[in-house]
Design a protein around this motif. Structure first.
Motif, PDB file in Angstrom:
ATOM      1  N   ASN A  16       0.854  -1.186   0.000  1.00 33.24           N
ATOM      2  CA  ASN A  16       0.000   0.000   0.000  1.00 33.24           C
ATOM      3  C   ASN A  16       0.892   1.240   0.000  1.00 33.24           C
ATOM      4  O   ASN A  16       1.519   1.558   1.004  1.00 33.24           O
ATOM      5  N   LYS A  18       1.587   5.003   0.147  1.00 36.01           N
ATOM      6  CA  LYS A  18       0.950   6.220   0.644  1.00 36.01           C
ATOM      7  C   LYS A  18       1.788   7.467   0.389  1.00 36.01           C
ATOM      8  O   LYS A  18       1.300   8.585   0.573  1.00 36.01           O
ATOM      9  N   LYS A  23       2.291   7.928  -4.968  1.00 31.19           N
ATOM     10  CA  LYS A  23       0.847   7.724  -5.039  1.00 31.19           C
ATOM     11  C   LYS A  23       0.250   8.553  -6.170  1.00 31.19           C
ATOM     12  O   LYS A  23      -0.627   8.093  -6.919  1.00 31.19           O
TER      13      LYS A  23
END
Length: 392
Positions: A16, A18, A23
């Protein structure tokens, strides 16, 4: 080779990101670049040079009349697009994008021949001509990218229609190429299938694909030189005959285990070196790994710009010789930076040394993302002040 130092990256769907910078880049790719490129593949970008990519697949599938248009490697544009779609879907599920991709896959698979062959240039222009110019006509290159795209899409969605089609194609290729009597003892002029076959091997767990990757690596540059024999048989003009490079333009002037310096077309070179590293790891081949280390050392210590750019010469988009790094005519193709990251990542997974990670980061920031405009609609091939750009 010490397998205790081996590592592998986490699966993409377990990561993930961030960070504000990356991003944003990932969202740009998902929301702008991939949709824009789908329009480009279908020749729907006003003012842009046509791709003809999906049109060629439709003609090859009998869905429309026409002749092949574009470059001999035009199929690879779809392959790279579907690979990008796969990676994007690993991070962000998108039913709309997946539906478009499934439709594109239907078109591509409809063009496949009964024996598994799938290359629109020869399907349209005559199957009797296939495998007659491995040096220049990119059949195995296009297949390599199709493998990568099929694997990525399968890993993202679990859908195996494209993967099954490509497995059938590779199984057919395995009947054509190899060391056995009666097979062609050839290999691609533009590498990438070597590393792609390792990806397929890791998915299917069939050693046939590992052995084919090893064959394409080991056979390259052996005497008698396949490209010479092919050229004589089919009267293929050898563009680099009187050049500085000769057959090392294709990294095929000598067996890969004997090569000590990075030579020839830079993108082809780093794709090959990436495949060599994969094969070395999977087969525990210390001699092949030593060749990778020599090539890495020469390339990064004597033929790389401080920015991480490689392939200094516009002539041949190539490496030239040690310390030939002009600033005013630097070529440093974006694709070469991508291949450098591929190579660095594989070496890092074999042995955890900071030199690989450092250069991977350098090339990623300086050589790769600079190849795309901020709005995601313009793509730049190289860094020369005379460098070119194209819509896709």
């Amino acid at each position: 080779m010490n397998s205790n130092t081996f590592s592998k990256p986490l699966q993409i769907n377990r990561i993930n990101v961030k960070d504000n910078f990356w991003k944003k880049m990932m969202e740009l790719a998902r929301t702008h670049v991939i949709p824009y490129q789908w329009e480009a593949l279908n020749d729907r970008i006003e003012g842009a040079e046509p791709s003809y990519c999906m049109q060629n697949f439709k003609i090859a599938a009998g869905m429309m009349e026409g002749e092949f248009k574009g470059f001999v490697f035009q199929d690879s544009d779809f392959a790279k697009w579907i690979e990008a779609v796969g990676y994007s879907l690993m991070w962000n599920k998108d039913e709309g994008l997946e539906k478009i991709a499934d439709g594109a896959i239907d078109i591509v698979c409809a063009a496949q021949q009964p024996d598994g062959y799938l290359d629109t240039y020869y399907i349209i222009n005559g199957l009797d001509k296939r495998w007659t110019n491995l040096r220049d006509n990119h059949e195995l290159y296009c297949l390599g990218h199709l493998i990568e795209g099929a694997v990525a899409y399968y890993e993202a969605t679990g859908k195996d229609k494209l993967l099954n089609a490509i497995v059938k194609y590779v199984d057919y290729v395995d009947t054509i190429f190899g060391p056995e009597d009666g097979k062609l003892h050839g290999y691609p002029g533009h590498e990438v299938i070597e590393l792609a076959l390792i990806k397929l091997y890791k998915i299917k767990k069939d050693k046939k694909y590992l052995n084919l990757a090893k064959y394409f690596t080991d056979e390259r540059g052996k005497s008698p030189l396949y490209f010479e024999e092919e050229g004589k048989k089919y009267n293929n003009k050898f563009w680099w005959e009187d050049s500085y490079f000769k057959y090392q333009y294709y990294q095929a002037g000598k067996p890969v285990k004997e090569q000590e310096v990075a030579e020839g077309h830079a993108v082809r070179a780093v794709y090959l070196y990436s495949g060599m590293a994969d094969v070395a790891r999977e087969t525990n081949d210390d001699e092949l790994l030593e060749a990778c280390k020599r090539l890495w050392s020469n390339m990064t210590k004597k033929q790389m710009y401080i920015t991480g750019g490689i392939g200094s010469s516009q002539y041949g988009e190539a490496f030239t010789c040690d310390y030939d790094l002009p600033n005013d005519t630097i070529y440093a193709e974006t694709c070469a930076s991508i291949g450098l990251v591929f190579f660095a990542r594989r070496m890092l997974e074999i042995e955890p040394k900071s030199q690989y990670a450092d250069i991977m980061e350098k090339a990623l920031y300086n050589g790769i993302i600079s190849g795309m405009s901020i709005d995601g609609t313009k793509f730049f091939l190289c860094k020369s002040i005379r460098g070119s750009s194209r819509g896709f």
